[in-house]
Each structure stands twice: as structure tokens, then as C-alpha cells.
Write a protein that holds these residues in place. Sequence first.
Motif, PDB file in Angstrom:
ATOM      1  N   ASP A 128       0.722  -1.358   0.133  1.00 33.56           N
ATOM      2  CA  ASP A 128      -0.057  -0.052   0.003  1.00 33.56           C
ATOM      3  C   ASP A 128       1.037   1.414   0.002  1.00 33.56           C
ATOM      4  N   VAL A 129       0.558   2.270  -0.615  1.00 33.47           N
ATOM      5  CA  VAL A 129       1.277   3.332  -0.675  1.00 33.47           C
ATOM      6  C   VAL A 129       1.177   4.056   0.752  1.00 33.47           C
ATOM      7  N   GLY A 130       2.462   4.519   1.140  1.00 32.20           N
ATOM      8  CA  GLY A 130       2.575   4.915   2.463  1.00 32.20           C
ATOM      9  C   GLY A 130       3.219   3.822   3.236  1.00 32.20           C
ATOM     10  N   LYS A 258      -3.123  11.662   5.752  1.00 31.21           N
ATOM     11  CA  LYS A 258      -4.112  10.785   5.174  1.00 31.21           C
ATOM     12  C   LYS A 258      -3.963  10.229   4.081  1.00 31.21           C
ATOM     13  N   PRO A 259      -4.299   8.794   3.942  1.00 28.31           N
ATOM     14  CA  PRO A 259      -4.044   7.993   2.966  1.00 28.31           C
ATOM     15  C   PRO A 259      -4.779   8.606   1.696  1.00 28.31           C
ATOM     16  N   PRO A 260      -4.028   8.353   0.124  1.00 26.66           N
ATOM     17  CA  PRO A 260      -4.636   8.993  -0.797  1.00 26.66           C
ATOM     18  C   PRO A 260      -6.144   8.604  -1.105  1.00 26.66           C
ATOM     19  N   ALA A 261      -6.373   7.319  -0.963  1.00 26.77           N
ATOM     20  CA  ALA A 261      -8.065   6.567  -0.983  1.00 26.77           C
ATOM     21  C   ALA A 261      -8.775   7.792  -0.078  1.00 26.77           C
ATOM     22  N   GLU A 262      -8.393   7.837   0.978  1.00 24.00           N
ATOM     23  CA  GLU A 262      -9.486   8.632   1.905  1.00 24.00           C
ATOM     24  C   GLU A 262      -9.319   9.923   1.535  1.00 24.00           C
ATOM     25  N   ALA A 287      -1.872  11.118  -8.886  1.00 21.31           N
ATOM     26  CA  ALA A 287      -1.150  10.065  -8.553  1.00 21.31           C
ATOM     27  C   ALA A 287      -1.652   8.772  -8.634  1.00 21.31           C
ATOM     28  N   GLU A 288      -2.810   8.412  -8.011  1.00 27.47           N
ATOM     29  CA  GLU A 288      -3.370   7.071  -7.959  1.00 27.47           C
ATOM     30  C   GLU A 288      -4.097   6.893  -9.361  1.00 27.47           C
ATOM     31  N   THR A 289      -4.265   7.754  -9.951  1.00 25.70           N
ATOM     32  CA  THR A 289      -4.678   7.169 -11.439  1.00 25.70           C
ATOM     33  C   THR A 289      -3.629   6.733 -12.378  1.00 25.70           C
ATOM     34  N   ILE A 290      -2.428   7.626 -12.087  1.00 26.53           N
ATOM     35  CA  ILE A 290      -1.252   7.127 -12.954  1.00 26.53           C
ATOM     36  C   ILE A 290      -0.539   5.741 -12.248  1.00 26.53           C
ATOM     37  N   LEU A 291      -0.586   5.640 -10.882  1.00 25.97           N
ATOM     38  CA  LEU A 291      -0.327   4.350 -10.454  1.00 25.97           C
ATOM     39  C   LEU A 291      -1.179   3.109 -10.926  1.00 25.97           C
ATOM     40  N   GLY A 292      -2.240   3.344 -11.152  1.00 29.15           N
ATOM     41  CA  GLY A 292      -3.078   2.240 -11.485  1.00 29.15           C
ATOM     42  C   GLY A 292      -2.803   1.826 -13.036  1.00 29.15           C
ATOM     43  N   PHE A 293      -2.741   2.885 -13.737  1.00 32.78           N
ATOM     44  CA  PHE A 293      -2.345   2.611 -15.211  1.00 32.78           C
ATOM     45  C   PHE A 293      -1.058   1.844 -15.093  1.00 32.78           C
TER      46      PHE A 293
END
Length: 421
Positions: A128-130, A258-262, A287-293
Motif C-alpha cells: 500500500d502507498v505509504g 491521510k491515505p490517498p484513497a481517503e 497520482a493514484e490514477t497514474i499508479l493504477g495505469f
Amino acid sequence: MGLLGSIWHRLPLSPAMLYLPIGFALGPSGAGLVTLNPHENAATLTLLTEVALLISLFTVGLKLRVPLSDRIWRLPLRLGVLGMLVTSAMVAAIGVTVLGLPLGVAVLLGAVLSPTDPVLASDVQIHDVGDRDRLRFSLSGEGGLNDGTAYPVVMIGLFLLGVEEAKEYGSPMAPLLALWGILAGFGSGFLLARGVVRLALHLRQHYHKALGMEEFLTLGLIAASYGVAHVVHGVGFIAVFAAGVAMRRIEHETSGTKPPAEVIGAVPTGEEPTVATHPAKAPAYMAETILGFNQQLEHIAEFVMVLLLGIMLSETGFSGEGVLVAVLLFLLVRPVAVFASLVGERAGKTQRLLMGWFGIRGIGSLYYLMFALQYEWPMDMKERVMSLVLTAVAISVLLHGISATPLMAHYHKRRQPLVDE
């Protein structure tokens, strides 16, 4: 994998362990459907492994959500620089004393086998990120750094083999050249990514422009940071890793603890532009969209690389020397390199032992092997090194793939949380 993915993840196996025998079965030693001589196709294979490596390096950098000032960065830095140098030197010594290789070939072999690759055993990298777990953070960060820090050692090996393009690494300025390459690579990639990401966020938040197309932004950042690093004579692999780190730093500076998802929260269909332009949510969303891709690209790159490894191994055949080097590398060289590079650092005994075992070899070793095969040096030595390296990497895929899940599960059950974890 699309049909069996959910089942596969419950097994104590890595996907690479499936791809490798399929590739071998497709090659000359199996059904003979594909012929791929590493030497004859070195230029093409260098490009393919280079692209796969760049994707994985950017992804690793994007997962490391810890300030650069944090002490935990010392662990991957020591492993990625000191650990790489110790590994290169010890493998080179084995090459000269045990295998009877010429010094240049032995140094090149040590450099080729020094990079680690946590992508090929996903259980040991950041989940998980973090994630601040010392073991996973160290192995992930090490894999992001030593693919680049190994470059000067590869060039020294090529210089000793008489390669004209590597003559600069035979001069007294070689240490400064290597240091500049590392620093310039990281600095150029980090600064370029910060500038591009800041610009994209400014256009989104103030003008509602530059929306979507995160895939193009990802590939553009990877290509631009790699190219700019080469222009300033930096190491491109380190620049791409630094670009991923820089993008994550911007997100972390905005999101805080805070976690990005939160921070992002639930995104109803059709509300993506609202989230992408929100002052507090835009960096995390990007960041999360690019990480997913990138993670999807990484899965494809892993599949292609390990499949090619199996095909090439089917072409060259297994090497008895490769088995010997793999045993010495994983049971002697890697543990010594880890313990030597982490002297004085805070890490538990179990963490050090597992770091000493999970020195996974993969895409980085394949890239430097193909890179070296493009130059002129004795053909008999090329064939020997080809078979040796491919065998060692294949053994790593199998051994580390089958041991990652049970060892990491045992580690998490017994781990005692540290003060800063």
C-alpha cells in the motif's frame, strides 16, 4: 492470467513462475515455435528490456510515499549503492577465482548480476502507498536505485574488455563521472517531474484544462526524464525512478498523513473532472490514477520479460556455471552484501535475514546482459556469460517466487512493530 488471476493470488507462487516454463516450452528445447538468439537480437532485446525497466522504476518510485528527509531512506540508499558495489566485487572475484574468467568478463558479470528486481516477487515489495515496513520499503527502494547505480560498473567491465564507447570509464575521472551520473540523473528526473506535475495541476485547478490523459502524462514523464538525464550525462534509470518519487512527494505534501484513497473518497460516475480539479484532491487523484495505469503496464512488462527469458534459456540451454553462481550469489554474496551495507542501521535480525535472501534478479540483469551483447568482445565469452546469466535469473524467478509468499506471511505474523513504522 485474466481467468485465473484470483485463484493464482491465493497460491504460494508468483505469476513469473508460470510465464517462465511457458516460454521455455515455446523455445527450441520445447515445441520449437519460437527461436530467439540473444546475441543476434541484442539490439531489439535491449530496447524491450529497457522499456520494461523504465515502467517498473517509475512505478516503484510512485509507491514510496515517504519524505526524502526521513531516515528510512538510508536503508535502500545503502543497499542500492554499497550493497550493489559489494555484490559486483564479490561476483567478479568468484568469476576470476572459481570460473577462471578474464578480469573484464568477471567485472561485467558482477555488474550484470548486481541489480535486484522486487517486481518479480510482488509479495516482498510495497503493498500500500505509504507502507513504512523496513523490509518492503528497503527492497522496493533498492530495486529502484541499483538498476541505475550498476551502470558505471557495467561500463568499467566493458572498458576492461576493450570497448571503445566505455573508454571514459578507464580514466582517473571515472569515479567523478559515475557520481555525476547518479546525482544528475536523480536531480534532473526529480526537478522535471515536479515542474510537469505542478504545471498539470495548475492547469486543472485554475483553468479546468489538461484533464484526463493520465496515460499520456505517465509515458511522457518517463520518456522526458529519461531523455533529459541523457542530455546532462546522468543515469536515465535513476531519473525515471526519481520522477516517480517526485510525483508522489507532491501528492504527500498536499494530502498530509491521510491515505490517498481517503483523500479522494468515493468518485461517482461522471464526477471525475470535479475530483481532478479539486484543490485538495487533485494531486492524490492524479497520482493514484497514474499508479493504477502503471501497475497494469508493469504486469504486462513482467509477462513479456519472463516469457522472453524462458524462450532465450530454451535457446542457450542451462548452464552448470550459472547454477553454481546462483547458489553462491543467493547464499553467500547477497547476505554478505546486505549485512555489510547495513552496519549501524536500525533493522531487526529477521528483516536483515529476509533482505539477505530476497536479492531477486530479473529485468535489470536481462537489460545489462543485452546491452553488453551489442558490443564487440570475445564470442566464446559472450556465449558463456549469456547462458550463465539467464540460468541464474531463471533460478531466482523460481526460488524467490516460491518462497516469497510463505516467508513474508511468517514475517508478518512474528514482526514486532518498530518505533517509526
